[in-house]
Design a protein around this motif. Structure first.
Motif, short mmCIF file in Angstrom:
data_model
loop_
_atom_site.label_atom_id
_atom_site.label_comp_id
_atom_site.label_asym_id
_atom_site.label_seq_id
_atom_site.Cartn_x
_atom_site.Cartn_y
_atom_site.Cartn_z
N GLY A 1 0.79 -1.23 0.00
CA GLY A 1 0.00 0.00 0.00
C GLY A 1 0.82 1.28 0.00
N LEU A 2 2.12 1.15 -0.12
CA LEU A 2 2.96 2.34 -0.22
C LEU A 2 3.08 2.75 -1.69
CD1 LEU A 2 5.77 1.13 2.20
CD2 LEU A 2 4.07 2.91 2.69
N THR A 3 3.50 4.00 -1.94
CA THR A 3 3.77 4.41 -3.31
C THR A 3 5.23 4.13 -3.63
OG1 THR A 3 2.10 6.15 -3.20
CG2 THR A 3 3.79 6.37 -4.91
N ALA B 1 17.33 3.48 -15.13
CA ALA B 1 16.38 3.42 -16.25
C ALA B 1 15.92 1.99 -16.49
CB ALA B 1 17.02 4.02 -17.50
N THR B 2 16.85 1.06 -16.36
CA THR B 2 16.50 -0.36 -16.54
C THR B 2 15.45 -0.79 -15.51
OG1 THR B 2 18.76 -0.74 -17.26
CG2 THR B 2 17.47 -2.68 -16.68
N ILE B 3 15.65 -0.35 -14.26
CA ILE B 3 14.70 -0.71 -13.20
C ILE B 3 13.34 -0.03 -13.45
CG2 ILE B 3 14.24 -0.60 -10.71
CD1 ILE B 3 17.33 -0.77 -10.32
N PHE B 4 13.37 1.22 -13.90
CA PHE B 4 12.11 1.90 -14.25
C PHE B 4 11.33 1.06 -15.28
CE2 PHE B 4 11.39 6.52 -13.08
CZ PHE B 4 12.26 6.56 -12.02
N ARG B 5 12.02 0.58 -16.32
CA ARG B 5 11.34 -0.19 -17.38
C ARG B 5 10.82 -1.53 -16.85
NH1 ARG B 5 15.31 2.32 -20.63
NH2 ARG B 5 16.76 0.60 -20.27
N ASP B 6 11.68 -2.21 -16.08
CA ASP B 6 11.28 -3.50 -15.49
C ASP B 6 9.98 -3.36 -14.71
OD1 ASP B 6 13.50 -4.70 -16.43
OD2 ASP B 6 14.29 -5.33 -14.46
N LEU B 7 9.95 -2.37 -13.84
CA LEU B 7 8.79 -2.22 -12.96
C LEU B 7 7.57 -1.75 -13.74
CD1 LEU B 7 10.44 -0.92 -9.67
CD2 LEU B 7 9.11 -3.01 -9.94
N ALA B 8 7.78 -0.91 -14.76
CA ALA B 8 6.66 -0.44 -15.57
C ALA B 8 5.97 -1.63 -16.23
CB ALA B 8 7.15 0.56 -16.62
N VAL C 1 4.68 2.23 -11.84
CA VAL C 1 5.29 3.36 -12.54
C VAL C 1 6.06 4.25 -11.55
CG1 VAL C 1 4.88 5.35 -14.03
CG2 VAL C 1 3.44 3.30 -14.23
N LEU C 2 7.37 4.13 -11.60
CA LEU C 2 8.19 4.99 -10.74
C LEU C 2 8.20 6.40 -11.31
CD1 LEU C 2 11.30 2.66 -10.07
CD2 LEU C 2 9.18 2.87 -8.76
N GLN C 3 8.41 7.39 -10.42
CA GLN C 3 8.33 8.77 -10.88
C GLN C 3 9.58 9.59 -10.63
OE1 GLN C 3 4.55 10.59 -9.30
NE2 GLN C 3 4.26 8.54 -8.47
#
Lengths: 376, 376
Positions: free
Chosen positions: A166-168, A194-201, A206-208
């Motif tokens: 439940g965290l952001t 950037a790689t981690i951003f894509r993985d999680l997306a 969606v990381l910000q």
């Protein structure tokens, strides 16, 4: 060194070493960061110098704050900044301290493992968390150990865990090492981020935000690149690795914000030789590792020292502090060249000492008081 | 660890790490030194722990005091000891501090060069001075640098200079290194001292005192010889080198007086891994290098740590402090084995922490308060 500091010291009469910090320089540093990185929010690393005058100035200029403890959070709130401008950036927090921070309104927390995520989910529900990545710190004068951050392989799992609780899952952070003299060092970390951003997306998260950390150097004896050079290099890397989806960015300058704003005045207590044949003199100051100059540990930070005899011929000196502790030696492996004409009782000015000096002072080792500080 | 300390901790409710020091142990240590070396005066090294309760106890037992600064001199006087029981043992003193000490009644000063002798001759005329000799510190867990003392070749000249300026050339001192585990280490220094006594006697200057320094160890993880073994070895060396003209002797125990009297209670803040494949866990405590455990610097002092899970199987851990400073790591090069069952929130007891902990604490690095101390 500024004229205001010199003027202040000319009129000072008290005994003992002191730091004098010029707020005009801090203001200029803040403006340099803002101008060079207009799209990046500045989170001043309070631990570098938590003097209330520094915090009030920065709060007034619109700065945000990176804090290490509840006490620092309270100091920032007392300076007039609101809680939404505070990051609790220590990855090592007691759950009851997370709760107190949450009660004070803080909603942004650093993590580097699942256990810390769980504490935050319990004590600060719904908050934003960013995961710190391990970074090797090459090129830094004060390289970091593996103490903070997790392997990039592990970070997506930590953030997924936060999301599930439940965290952001807000973003990533890294630190390229303190007093980092190579602006290119941010590139590798941004590529990983950037790689981690894509993985999680791909997994719907969606990381910000990317927290670019600190590491921005202050000038000691060697020249360092200007903030602008760091900004350009970082912007280039952001475009290269994130394309047209540039995340929100923040920086956490501490040393880069206050280091060059401060000067310590100290006194030569003794000059001696250990043996007739010795090639180096020993010069003992009334300040040492335990009352302000802790960062000379392993001779890592080499401060510029000014004397009234600059320009005279110099000779190699071992520089040491006043305490009865044999580790209280500032520069010995690489002796420091000081004027031959320097005398017992001479004053010396130690530049670049606005960061990481007053707060490292011991409460009273050997009966010597903590470093006095004047903010002008 | 004593029952009184355990009892105190059972009833403690405050948050944060603390030191608890049992005065009964300090009393026993003092008595051991007195009994083992009945002809030697004990000068407690105040810097090890200047708590007023410790100073009052020792003053009452008849101890003398080795001080590093005017503040420490004032602390000793406040404890009820008279000025003739005080040595200003720091070889690095401002002339105005020598004057203040003299005005407070102090008449015994350490020197290691002619410049310091001149200050004392001006500010404390007629006082007794002893010259510190350089000593290599082999065998010590906390070896000393060349910071204090002069080459034995130079010492006679320093003392002759004192004699010429109207001071009493009183004796010699040396320090074999802190936490010295080899009782035989005093022999070489005593041999050198005896040579200097003879040299100066031939020139009409009769020295009277040998300051055997500190170095007496406290028990951490390894066993150390008892005080008695040191006493026997030193007595043998005195007879061997000084024949039937044994000088007055003094010792300056600090760690040996209070080290084993104190226990720090701390809390596990976080346990994590940096990567899945890592063989060591990271265990973070609420105490570190900047709020009490400075002597873990370079992993020199290795404290025994007790937990409620002792006896369970153990695993290698990196032990670190709570601050946002990457150097705040206690044991990493040689990991510390701790119980697998240890949890976040568990208390740990760090033994042998009565010396060199409270006073090394920073005033508030990262907003963490200095180490609390309870003397019982």
């Amino acid at each position: 060194m500024t004229d205001r500091i010199l003027e202040f010291l000319r009129n000072r009469r008290e005994d003992g070493p002191c730091l004098v910090l010029d707020l005009d320089v801090v203001r200029e540093n803040y403006m340099s960061f803002s101008r060079a990185m207009p799209d990046t929010r500045v989170f001043y690393a309070v631990k570098a110098n938590p003097d209330p005058n520094v915090l009030e100035l920065l709060a007034g200029l619109g700065s945000c704050f990176d804090t290490a403890s509840v006490v620092e959070i309270e100091q920032v709130l007392a300076s007039g900044a609101s809680a939404d401008r505070i990051s609790f950036g220590n990855t090592i927090k007691k759950e009851r301290d997370i709760l107190r921070a949450y009660q004070l309104g803080v909603r942004l927390f650093a993590v580097d493992c699942e256990a810390e995520v769980e504490k935050i989910a319990r004590a600060a529900p719904g908050s934003r968390v960013f995961c710190r990545l391990l970074c090797d710190g090459a090129g830094a004068e004060w390289p970091l150990s593996r103490k903070f951050g997790c392997d990039p392989e592990m970070a997506p799992r930590v953030l997924e865990h936060a999301h599930r609780l439940g965290l952001t899952a807000f973003g990533l952070s890294f630190h390229v090492g303190s007093q980092q003299r190579n602006p290119g060092m941010w590139d590798g970390a941004l590529k990983t981020a950037a790689t981690i951003f894509r993985d999680l997306a791909e997994r719907g998260i969606v990381l910000q935000m990317v927290n670019l950390g600190g590491g921005f150097p202050t000038r000691y004896l060697k020249n360092v690149p200007a903030v602008k050079a760091y900004a350009q290099s970082i912007t280039r890397s952001l475009h290269k690795h994130f394309g047209n989806q540039i995340p929100e960015t923040i920086i956490e300058p501490g040393r880069g914000m206050v280091g060059n704003a401060g000067v310590i005045e100290a006194e030569v207590v003794l000059i001696s030789k250990k043996a007739d044949a010795d090639k180096v003199k020993w010069v003992y100051l009334d300040i040492g590792k335990f009352n302000g100059l802790a960062e000379t540990m392993d001779e890592m930070i080499r401060y510029p020292i000014r004397t009234a005899f600059d320009g005279d011929s110099t000779e190699p000196c071992v520089l040491a502090g006043p305490s009865c502790d044999s580790v209280d030696v500032l520069y010995e492996k690489e002796p420091y060249f000081l004027p031959v004409s320097l005398e017992i009782g001479s004053k010396v000015l130690i530049e670049g000492t606005g960061a990481y000096t007053t707060t490292y002072s011991s409460v009273g080792f050997n009966g010597f008081p903590p470093l006095k500080s004047y903010v002008i």
